[in-house]
Structure formats: structure tokens, C-alpha cells
Design a protein around this motif. Sequence first.
Motif, mmCIF file in Angstrom:
data_model
loop_
_atom_site.group_PDB
_atom_site.id
_atom_site.type_symbol
_atom_site.label_atom_id
_atom_site.label_comp_id
_atom_site.label_asym_id
_atom_site.label_seq_id
_atom_site.Cartn_x
_atom_site.Cartn_y
_atom_site.Cartn_z
ATOM 1 N N THR A 13 78.016 20.179 58.075
ATOM 2 C CA THR A 13 79.802 19.884 57.670
ATOM 3 C C THR A 13 80.284 18.994 59.133
ATOM 4 N N SER A 452 82.635 19.500 54.144
ATOM 5 C CA SER A 452 81.186 19.136 53.472
ATOM 6 C C SER A 452 80.860 18.024 52.711
ATOM 7 N N TYR A 535 77.952 12.274 51.152
ATOM 8 C CA TYR A 535 77.672 13.933 51.165
ATOM 9 C C TYR A 535 76.447 14.203 50.219
#
Length: 561
Positions: A13, A452, A535
Motif C-alpha cells: 500500500t 493497493s 501493482y
Amino acid sequence: MAYTVREEPLGSTRHIRIVGIGAGASGLNLIRTLRLNLVDYELVVYEKNEDVGGTWLENRYPGCRCDIPSHNYQFSWKPKHDWTNFFAPAEEIGKYLCRICDEENMRESIKTLHRITAARWNEKEGLWQLSVRNLKTGHEFNDYANFLVDGTGILNNWKWPDVEDIHAFQGTLIHTARWPKDFDPSGKTIAVIGNGATGLQVLPELQPGANKLYHIIRTPTWIPPPRIQSWKIMGQADRILEKVQLDQDEKFSEETIEIFKSDPDFYRGFIKRVEAEVNSTFPIVLTKNPIQAFARQKVAEYMTAMLGGDESLCKALIPDYPLGRRRMTPGHAYLQAVVKPNVEIKTGGVRRFVAEGIELESGEILKVDAIVCATGFETSFCPRFPIIGRNGNLQDRWRSEVPKAYMSCAVDGVPNYFTFFGPNAPIGHGSVFTLSEHIAKYITGIIKKCQSEGIKAVAPSRDAVDDYFEHISAFMPRTAWATEGRSWFKGGRNDGPVTALHPGSRIHFFHMLERFRGEDWEYVYDGAKQNRFAYLGNGYSTKEIDPDVDSTWYLDSSAVV
């Protein structure tokens, strides 16, 4: 520019700053929901008042109370067993909210006597640039936020009646949302303007002491029987009220409060049963549903009986429009008060205020000592400060067009901005406490996704908002809310779109928010390449790196999706 792998595990995060607006029920629930679901964030909630509580701090007029049963007007995660009345008074609700704030150590996240005066979206940085005023010192300073969450509410920005020469009156002028603690109605001639929920509650409190009381109403309103009496008519009272003792003012007996405290199964069953009944009222507002006709007949019979069959009072106070076009509020004490000899109903509008009182549209002048304006709140949804997104100021946009939002929570062209009870929220469907819990979970889920998954900015698409509004517009003609006549459901207009209510039942709204429809949203990602899968990171997962996480959790997972 070549794409490079982000050297972080999946699930990492980024640190974010969240700013909330308003520390009423929605703001407090936001604090708790973020705490339970997010890490690596900071939060500040700016509150304009001197304490928390929102509308239940501000509204303290005589008779002020909730029109939702007390045990359902509370957070599911913070039950109160000793509510004194079936419909809790404002002061008790305010104390409940303050107690939650203290017990949950929320004050560290709240800055009271602070008001946001402007918000501007910085596209390059993916940040809200905020101007904030300290209302105690007058000092104005800058702040910023990755996400801005508006919990100011709809019934919070009170307004005077729209009449000429409002300040010409030389007597005592009162708005119910700013009630003076030292006002004594004894022996006075008083005019009460408005017969919404507030007017129905304040009039019977003033009537006994007043020498003369004029009640000025523009449109009659449906006043249903007391909730318990309604359940008896429908044959439901035995199941709901078993072991529950109430006096004539609907106060719980000490014995009943002790049962609530000592028998958790009964307490839980009572709450769930009452909640189910509150949720079951939606069919009444569907104009073609036979329940509408049945309920309308029963409410008319009840009001006629309470008014003693007085022909002039029945004509003035019993509506001829569908049940539910305006918010229905219990008003047993009101109907008892209006038949008293010192109360006189005046139908029609107010032309202007004069030095000695009120001039009606009929030309009649009412000479009074005090005017009580139970005239409600600004319900246009227009923000109270400039919110400048990608397409300019939201204030300008919503002044010139019908306010539209995505599932009442977000606005196209206004990234990383969320709101509790925006346009077409279910504000008239039941307890806002439970509603705010679902909205807070929904908003928090979106923020967590952004935090995230490398999403710098997110907003619903214009097409999604337009499609949602198209559905609302097609659905609302089925309801009493959309029938001709003024109501705050339509922003005070006689006709036009319903902007204050959800197109469905309360359960329908909960169900709608269960899943996030990512396809309805537009994303801006971190990094120049705008790769939506950046991510995924370096091939590892935080679930295998964090020693506090069970790395074989999937063996315990249910197969049910």
C-alpha cells in the motif's frame, strides 16, 4: 518509455491522507470503518461545530426527536440498551454520539470549529488542495488530501422562509435549528410556519403555554397513527412488542429497560423485528400497489378521528394526494394540540413579514409576539463551498442542472471525492445510522483498491452516471414521491425530478452497494506508463512475506462465492 517492474510485493500500500467533512453520524462511522479496513493512512475530520453530533447537536427545539424507533437509530456495532423512549429525543441521541466518540477514542481524528472553505483538484499530483478556516481564531490555512469524503449531510444547512422583508418583524424571530434556550412561550401570541416533521414536533410543545398560536401551512401532510398502533392494525404488534411496556408518551418502563440489558437474545430479536417492519414500508409509496390505497384510507380515518370530525380542520389538514409524497411523520401530539381553542390553522402562503407580525397572501395580518420558522433546510445538494474538479466548480454545475451522482456516493469529473447521502440517497427510507455503515464500507473499499492497486485517481464515468440517472427517472413515476406537489424530495419544487430519494427500497440500496462495479469507473494510475497491472509488483505477495498473515489461508476458504 520502457515499462519496469515495481520492486514491491503484491498487496503493498502507498501512504495516503484522507480528509473527512463533518463529525455527525456519518463522519464517526467513517473513522471506525477506515480503522478496521485500512493501514498506512492518516485522517483528519473537519467539523464546523464546537462538538460532534451534526444535526443532533444543532437541532434542540422543544419536542425534537427522531421519527425512527430508537433501537434502530443506532450503529449496529454500538448498541444502546437503555433508550428511554420508543422515539429518542434529540439530546439523548446527541449524548449517544458523544459517548461513542469518547469510548472509541475518535476525537484525536477530529478538529472541531474548522470549516473547509474551498477544494481544488490537482490533476498532476492526484491531490485535493484544501483551504480550511479555524472558526475560533479566524485563521485560514492550506491542507491536502488524496481522498475527500463529504459527510455534511442533507438536513443540516437550515434556511429562513423565502418571503419578503423577513427582517422587518420587530418581535422574536426563531428558526427551529437555532433555538434560543431562554425562549419562554408563556402568554405569547406565536406563529409557527411549516408543518413538516419539525413543525409537527414543536407546535404541541408551544401550545399549552401560548396565549394564541397560529399555524401557517401551505400544504397538508399525512400524519400516520403512532407506529405501535399501526402495527396493531396490521396484526404485527404481538410479535414486536412482547414483554415491552410503554406509557402513553411511549417511554419504556424500567422493567423493559432491564430486560433489554439482561436478555441479549430478546434485545437482538426486538431490534431485528422492528428493523424488518421499518424496512417493509416501501410498498406504501408505490402508487399502484393496493397497500397504498389501504394505508391511505386507514391514515385518513385516524386523522379524522383525532380531529373530532371537524369539517374545516379535516379539509385543511388531511391531504388529497398519495400517501408518501411528503415525508410522513408521527404526530399524535400535534393532532391533539391543533384542536385546542388557542390554536388556529392558516392555510396558504406568507406574503411578507411586517413590523407587528406576518402578512398572509390573503392580505390578512397576524399580529404576533414571536415567529417560529419550522421551514427546514437547503436541499439542493449544491456544495457549501467551491469544489473544483476536472470540469469546473461543482457548485456551478449543480445550480444549472439536476444534481446527479453515482449511487449517491460519487460524481463524474470529481476524482477521489465521495459523499454520504448525495443525490438520490435513501435519506427517507429509515435509519441513517445503518445506511451510513453500508456507505462507509463501500467508500472505504474503493479507497483501499486505489491504495493497493496503484490508482492515483478514480471517478465514475459520465456514461455510468447518466445511465444511473436514466434508470432513476424511469422508476420514480411509480412512486408517490414523484406526484405533483412541493416537497424537499424534489428540492422544494412542485414537479420535476426526485433528487433526494433512492429508486427502490432500503434493502435494494444495501444490495446495490454489496459489489463494486469497477467497469463504471475511470482510473488514472501511478507512473508514466499507466499500466493497470503495475501493482502486481515483484512476484511476491504480502500474504507470504508478512509473518502475521496465514500464508495457507486458502485451505480454510469456503467454496461459496
